[in-house]
Design a protein around this motif. Structure first.
Motif, PDB file in Angstrom:
ATOM      1  N   SER A  79      61.458 -31.542 -22.587  1.00  0.00           N
ATOM      2  CA  SER A  79      60.654 -32.763 -22.468  1.00  0.00           C
ATOM      3  C   SER A  79      61.202 -33.865 -23.371  1.00  0.00           C
ATOM      4  O   SER A  79      61.175 -35.046 -23.005  1.00  0.00           O
ATOM      5  N   VAL A  80      61.705 -33.505 -24.548  1.00  0.00           N
ATOM      6  CA  VAL A  80      62.271 -34.511 -25.445  1.00  0.00           C
ATOM      7  C   VAL A  80      63.552 -35.097 -24.852  1.00  0.00           C
ATOM      8  O   VAL A  80      63.765 -36.318 -24.852  1.00  0.00           O
ATOM      9  N   LEU A  81      64.426 -34.242 -24.315  1.00  0.00           N
ATOM     10  CA  LEU A  81      65.658 -34.734 -23.699  1.00  0.00           C
ATOM     11  C   LEU A  81      65.345 -35.681 -22.534  1.00  0.00           C
ATOM     12  O   LEU A  81      65.993 -36.717 -22.369  1.00  0.00           O
ATOM     13  N   ALA A  82      64.354 -35.322 -21.727  1.00  0.00           N
ATOM     14  CA  ALA A  82      63.990 -36.156 -20.584  1.00  0.00           C
ATOM     15  C   ALA A  82      63.406 -37.490 -21.048  1.00  0.00           C
ATOM     16  O   ALA A  82      63.716 -38.555 -20.484  1.00  0.00           O
ATOM     17  N   ALA A 106      60.763 -38.326 -35.637  1.00  0.00           N
ATOM     18  CA  ALA A 106      59.530 -39.117 -35.651  1.00  0.00           C
ATOM     19  C   ALA A 106      58.574 -38.748 -34.523  1.00  0.00           C
ATOM     20  O   ALA A 106      57.600 -39.454 -34.287  1.00  0.00           O
ATOM     21  N   ALA A 107      58.832 -37.633 -33.847  1.00  0.00           N
ATOM     22  CA  ALA A 107      58.128 -37.339 -32.597  1.00  0.00           C
ATOM     23  C   ALA A 107      56.624 -37.192 -32.741  1.00  0.00           C
ATOM     24  O   ALA A 107      55.876 -37.567 -31.843  1.00  0.00           O
ATOM     25  N   HIS A 108      56.145 -36.668 -33.849  1.00  0.00           N
ATOM     26  CA  HIS A 108      54.712 -36.343 -33.940  1.00  0.00           C
ATOM     27  C   HIS A 108      53.851 -37.560 -34.276  1.00  0.00           C
ATOM     28  O   HIS A 108      52.814 -37.787 -33.654  1.00  0.00           O
ATOM     29  N   VAL A 166      54.476 -44.068 -32.121  1.00  0.00           N
ATOM     30  CA  VAL A 166      53.243 -44.065 -32.906  1.00  0.00           C
ATOM     31  C   VAL A 166      52.057 -43.902 -31.960  1.00  0.00           C
ATOM     32  O   VAL A 166      51.872 -44.720 -31.051  1.00  0.00           O
ATOM     33  N   PRO A 167      51.231 -42.859 -32.125  1.00  0.00           N
ATOM     34  CA  PRO A 167      50.111 -42.649 -31.205  1.00  0.00           C
ATOM     35  C   PRO A 167      49.088 -43.784 -31.271  1.00  0.00           C
ATOM     36  O   PRO A 167      48.774 -44.290 -32.343  1.00  0.00           O
ATOM     37  N   PHE A 175      54.427 -36.890 -26.507  1.00  0.00           N
ATOM     38  CA  PHE A 175      54.693 -35.462 -26.582  1.00  0.00           C
ATOM     39  C   PHE A 175      53.415 -34.675 -26.872  1.00  0.00           C
ATOM     40  O   PHE A 175      52.498 -35.185 -27.513  1.00  0.00           O
ATOM     41  N   THR A 176      53.390 -33.440 -26.397  1.00  0.00           N
ATOM     42  CA  THR A 176      52.188 -32.613 -26.542  1.00  0.00           C
ATOM     43  C   THR A 176      52.277 -31.599 -27.671  1.00  0.00           C
ATOM     44  O   THR A 176      51.298 -30.932 -27.963  1.00  0.00           O
TER      45      THR A 176
END
Length: 287
Positions: A79-82, A106-108, A166-167, A175-176
């Motif tokens: 999912s990150v690559l996509a 920084a994904a979360h 940033v959520p 991302f989940t």
């Protein structure tokens, strides 16, 4: 026990989807419990038989201890690559590789920490100029200059912000996965791109991106594509931003670096086998 682990992984994916729809934190906690149960069950199976390979068993094959251990983690890596393929603001494989690594940092929360060595390890032609382009277009925010980031050391890291990650108040972000999963995925990607033989071969950013892509697009035994039938060139060039004519050179580099064997590139597909030494870095496609 292998079947039980598969069921736990399916349960984890189901609870994750349910949590995404309802925004219930308790459901995400249940998903993590299911992931942990699946990993524990697979480990027990491996200890008893020594034959587990990814998401299935192979009574004739050697055990493979993967850096990412369960199917939900493999799906997160894909999912990150996509996401990065669809949201990199600059063209070219060097920008794509840098954006991928910054995204994983920084994904979360949309924020993370970086030091100069993190960028040096990517083997970019001109990392300072590339960072300046990312800050210039607003994709990346720094409290300092790109030069100061490159000079920063572990005892004095540089905080980074990726505004698009940033959520929002009513949104969990793109991302989940949770905060404990992020460093696992980041560590996995770092292990791939800093592979000793890739570094020794002075592999380009495009070659390292292809290595990451192939690691997520093989079956449990390392054969490329679903059921080992190969990967379409359209899929490859979507994840690795090069024209199809450049792929042969990248494939040759991976073959020379003992990453890929029996590779065959046609007008439509890449087929081949990932070598045994890199199987621990793979994220198998499950039927």
């Amino acid at each position: 026990m292998a079947l039980l682990a598969d069921l736990q992984e399916r349960k984890a994916r189901a609870f994750t989807t349910w949590a995404d729809v309802t925004c219930e934190g308790a459901l995400r906690w249940e998903a993590r419990r299911a992931e942990q149960a699946a990993a524990a069950t697979r480990l027990q199976h491996q200890q008893r038989t020594g034959t587990i390979t990814g998401g299935s068993t192979d009574n004739d094959g050697p055990a493979v201890t993967r850096l990412l251990t369960v199917a939900t983690q493999w799906d997160h890596a894909r999912s990150v690559l996509a996401h990065v393929a669809d949201h990199t603001p600059l063209p070219g494989p060097e920008a794509r590789l840098l954006v991928l690594m910054l995204t994983l940092r920084a994904a979360h929360t949309g924020t993370g920490n970086l030091v100069g060595q993190d960028l040096a390890a990517l083997g970019l032609t001109d990392p300072q100029k590339l960072v300046e382009k990312l800050t210039g277009c607003g994709w990346l925010t720094l409290p300092s200059t790109a030069g100061e980031l490159l000079a920063s050391r572990p005892e004095n890291h540089t905080p980074i912000t990726v505004p698009s990650l940033v959520p929002l108040e009513d949104n969990a972000g793109p991302f989940t996965f949770g905060k404990k999963m992020r460093p696992k995925l980041s560590g996995w990607a770092q292990n791939v791109i800093s592979d000793k033989k890739l570094r020794k071969a002075k592999a380009t950013s495009a070659t390292r991106l292809l290595a990451l892509t192939l690691a997520t697009q093989s079956d449990a035994s390392g054969r490329l594509g679903p059921d080992g039938h190969g990967i379409t060139l359209n899929a490859l060039t979507g994840l690795v931003p090069v024209v199809a004519g450049e792929l042969q050179h990248l494939v040759d580099q991976l073959t020379q670096a003992d990453w890929l064997t029996d590779a065959a590139l046609t007008d439509t597909h890449l087929t081949g086998q990932l070598t045994e030494r890199v199987l621990p870095l793979t994220c198998p496609l499950l039927a």
